[in-house]
Write a protein that holds these residues in place. Structure first.
Motif, PDB file in Angstrom:
ATOM      1  N   ARG A   5      51.165  42.060  40.235  1.00 12.87           N
ATOM      2  CA  ARG A   5      49.953  41.828  39.442  1.00 12.87           C
ATOM      3  C   ARG A   5      49.891  40.377  38.955  1.00 12.87           C
ATOM      4  N   GLN A  39      48.862  38.202  41.660  1.00 14.65           N
ATOM      5  CA  GLN A  39      47.605  38.629  42.273  1.00 14.65           C
ATOM      6  C   GLN A  39      47.800  38.815  43.779  1.00 14.65           C
ATOM      7  N   ALA A  40      48.919  39.441  44.105  1.00 13.32           N
ATOM      8  CA  ALA A  40      49.272  39.655  45.507  1.00 13.32           C
ATOM      9  C   ALA A  40      48.310  40.635  46.165  1.00 13.32           C
ATOM     10  N   LYS A  41      48.089  40.443  47.436  1.00  6.67           N
ATOM     11  CA  LYS A  41      47.174  41.303  48.190  1.00  6.67           C
ATOM     12  C   LYS A  41      47.938  42.527  48.685  1.00  6.67           C
ATOM     13  N   VAL A  42      48.157  43.462  47.771  1.00  9.11           N
ATOM     14  CA  VAL A  42      48.874  44.688  48.101  1.00  9.11           C
ATOM     15  C   VAL A  42      48.075  45.892  47.614  1.00  9.11           C
ATOM     16  N   GLU A  43      48.297  46.996  48.270  1.00  4.37           N
ATOM     17  CA  GLU A  43      47.772  48.291  47.826  1.00  4.37           C
ATOM     18  C   GLU A  43      48.899  48.983  47.066  1.00  4.37           C
ATOM     19  N   GLN A  78      54.587  34.680  49.901  1.00  2.00           N
ATOM     20  CA  GLN A  78      53.296  34.934  50.547  1.00  2.00           C
ATOM     21  C   GLN A  78      52.127  34.436  49.702  1.00  2.00           C
ATOM     22  N   SER A  79      52.337  34.400  48.375  1.00  2.44           N
ATOM     23  CA  SER A  79      51.276  33.936  47.481  1.00  2.44           C
ATOM     24  C   SER A  79      51.278  32.426  47.314  1.00  2.44           C
TER      25      SER A  79
END
Length: 213
Positions: free
Chosen positions: A19, A22-26, A73-74
């Motif tokens: 969170r 602001q990672a692009k995860v589900e 990755q972020s």
């Protein structure tokens, strides 16, 4: 990518990290030890523990590894990769064997065991954990008296990891107030939305209440 989590301390740490970045995860709540769930999760983590990060490249388990992956990755320095990296790793290593371990010992007796009905509080273990807590907290106090964060001049994953069990201190009852610089550091952490409310908006059943000892 999908992050399998629960509200327990290490999965909470992974969710807070995701969170914050602001990672692009589900996000998916998971209980691998629940009846009928083991075979689904064993290919992802043979230990059946969470958090687990799964993606087209495979799966990754352990909160620290997941934090490293998401930070890279972020494109964030939350997981330090420059000159501060050795210092961050120093605090991660020391914390898990000292401060975090002490918090875990006390929380397990006063919190986890009472939450899940797995036995009475072992007061000797509590005293051992508290003694270790005071020893480690004194070292943190000296460090945090001269800096706001553990590594460099800004927040890093070392701060999140060191504080893994502190959101559960209502159950553990660790005497944070005896260490004003540590307490102020945790107040700064608790002002960060992702740390304070990592499960906001997620489907995440609450932990069972802690039963009176």
């Amino acid at each position: 990518m999908k992050l399998f989590f629960s509200r327990n301390p290490n999965p909470r740490l992974a969710v807070a990290t995701a969170r914050h970045l602001q990672a692009k995860v589900e996000f998916e709540f998971a209980a691998p030890f629940a009846p009928g769930q083991a075979e689904r999760f064993r290919p992802l983590n043979p230990n059946l523990s969470i958090p687990i990060l799964a993606g087209p490249w495979g799966s990754l388990w352990e909160a620290d590894a997941i934090a490293c992956k998401l930070s890279r990755q972020s494109g964030s320095d939350f997981w330090r990769s420059g000159d501060d990296q050795p210092d961050m790793i120093r605090w991660l290593s020391w914390g898990k064997e000292n401060f975090v371990r002490a918090c875990d010992m006390v929380h397990f007796e006063r919190g986890t065991k009472q939450r899940y009905g797995i036995g009475p509080i072992d007061q000797a273990k509590v005293e051992e954990g508290l003694a270790e807590f005071h020893r480690a907290a004194a070292i943190l106090e000296a460090e945090l008296a001269r800096r706001e964060w553990l590594v460099g001049g800004s927040l890093s994953y070392a701060d999140f990891r060191m504080a893994t069990f502190l959101p559960f201190n209502e159950a553990a009852g660790l005497p944070l107030g005896d260490y004003p610089s540590v307490f102020a550091w945790y107040r700064r952490l608790d002002a960060i939305d992702a740390w304070r409310e990592p499960f906001d908006g997620l489907e995440a059943p609450h932990l069972p209440p802690v039963k009176p000892a």
